[in-house]
Design an enzyme around this catalytic site. Structure first.
Site, PDB file in Angstrom:
ATOM      1  N   ASP A   1       0.828  -1.229   0.151  1.00  0.00           N
ATOM      2  CA  ASP A   1       0.122  -0.202   0.105  1.00  0.00           C
ATOM      3  C   ASP A   1       0.812   1.054  -0.014  1.00  0.00           C
ATOM      4  O   ASP A   1       2.210   1.506   0.257  1.00  0.00           O
ATOM      5  CB  ASP A   1      -0.742  -0.298   1.253  1.00  0.00           C
ATOM      6  CG  ASP A   1      -2.081   0.823   0.868  1.00  0.00           C
ATOM      7  OD1 ASP A   1      -3.122   0.112   0.745  1.00  0.00           O
ATOM      8  OD2 ASP A   1      -1.691   1.913   1.406  1.00  0.00           O
TER       9      ASP A   1
ATOM     10  N   LYS B   1     -11.984  -5.882  -6.383  1.00  0.00           N
ATOM     11  CA  LYS B   1     -12.935  -4.406  -5.608  1.00  0.00           C
ATOM     12  C   LYS B   1     -13.290  -3.890  -6.473  1.00  0.00           C
ATOM     13  O   LYS B   1     -12.455  -2.925  -6.903  1.00  0.00           O
ATOM     14  CB  LYS B   1     -13.288  -3.731  -4.308  1.00  0.00           C
ATOM     15  CG  LYS B   1     -14.481  -2.755  -3.999  1.00  0.00           C
ATOM     16  CD  LYS B   1     -14.228  -2.128  -2.460  1.00  0.00           C
ATOM     17  CE  LYS B   1     -13.292  -1.462  -2.413  1.00  0.00           C
ATOM     18  NZ  LYS B   1     -13.166  -1.425  -0.860  1.00  0.00           N
TER      19      LYS B   1
END
Length: 197
Positions: free
Chosen positions: A72, A152
């Site tokens: 991330d 997603k």
């Protein structure tokens, strides 16, 4: 209290009680119960892993013989049992870090990422889909033949185009929304099984 709020609180409370960093962990658990994306001993790459709920669940699902890495742009507090890399998924050089850690291709790539939302739906949707395309560039280089992936997607104008793009890379693709997702949320999950490249 509305049923929806009660459900939302249920998953948040459960996450807190069971030591998960976010209620999102239960989305992955539910998706895995339905589709077996991650099995014992799997090597799993979590792209856009902050705050770490999916990474934690992936560790649990892959077990002691598995290996998990989360990437991330934001700082993510260390997660026992996983390698956390602060890196940009828009930079394809992260592939080297991934391969150095796993020393072979992975069995699953999971992406539950969101951009920093601006409040402008069309901009946020376009950015989120763009990030998913970035994830597929990494996935193409690190996912093993017959491996699995989850993306997603903020449902909107570019969702079907992305689905059609990913569909060509897998034997099977399923569109689903876990119970742990908020009902009013526009998020959907593309569960992709059997990577063919």
């Amino acid at each position: 209290m509305k049923l929806l709020d009660a459900r939302k609180d249920h998953y948040r409370k459960l996450a807190h009680e069971q030591g998960f960093r976010s209620r999102a962990a239960y989305k992955l658990k539910e998706l895995n119960q339905s589709y077996r994306i991650i099995g014992p001993g799997f090597y799993v790459l979590d792209l856009g892993c902050a705050p770490g709920g999916w990474t934690q669940m992936a560790i649990k699902l892959a077990g002691n013989q598995g290996k998990v890495m989360g990437i991330d742009l934001s700082y993510v507090e260390e997660i026992p049992g996983a390698e956390i890399l602060r890196g940009d998924i828009e930079d394809e050089n992260v592939v080297d870090d991934v391969m150095n850690y796993f020393e072979r291709k992975v069995n699953a790539v999971i992406c539950d990422l969101s951009p920093k939302v601006s409040g402008n739906w069309s901009v946020d949707h376009a950015k989120q889909i763009s990030l998913n395309y970035d994830c597929t560039k990494i996935m193409d280089k690190v996912l093993a033949h017959k491996g699995n992936a989850v993306f997603k997607v903020f449902d909107g104008e570019y969702s079907m185009e992305f689905r059609d793009y990913v569909k060509k890379k897998f034997a099977r693709i399923n569109l689903t929304k876990p119970k742990a997702s908020r009902k009013q949320s526009s998020e959907l999950y593309y569960v992709c099984l059997g990577f063919i490249g």
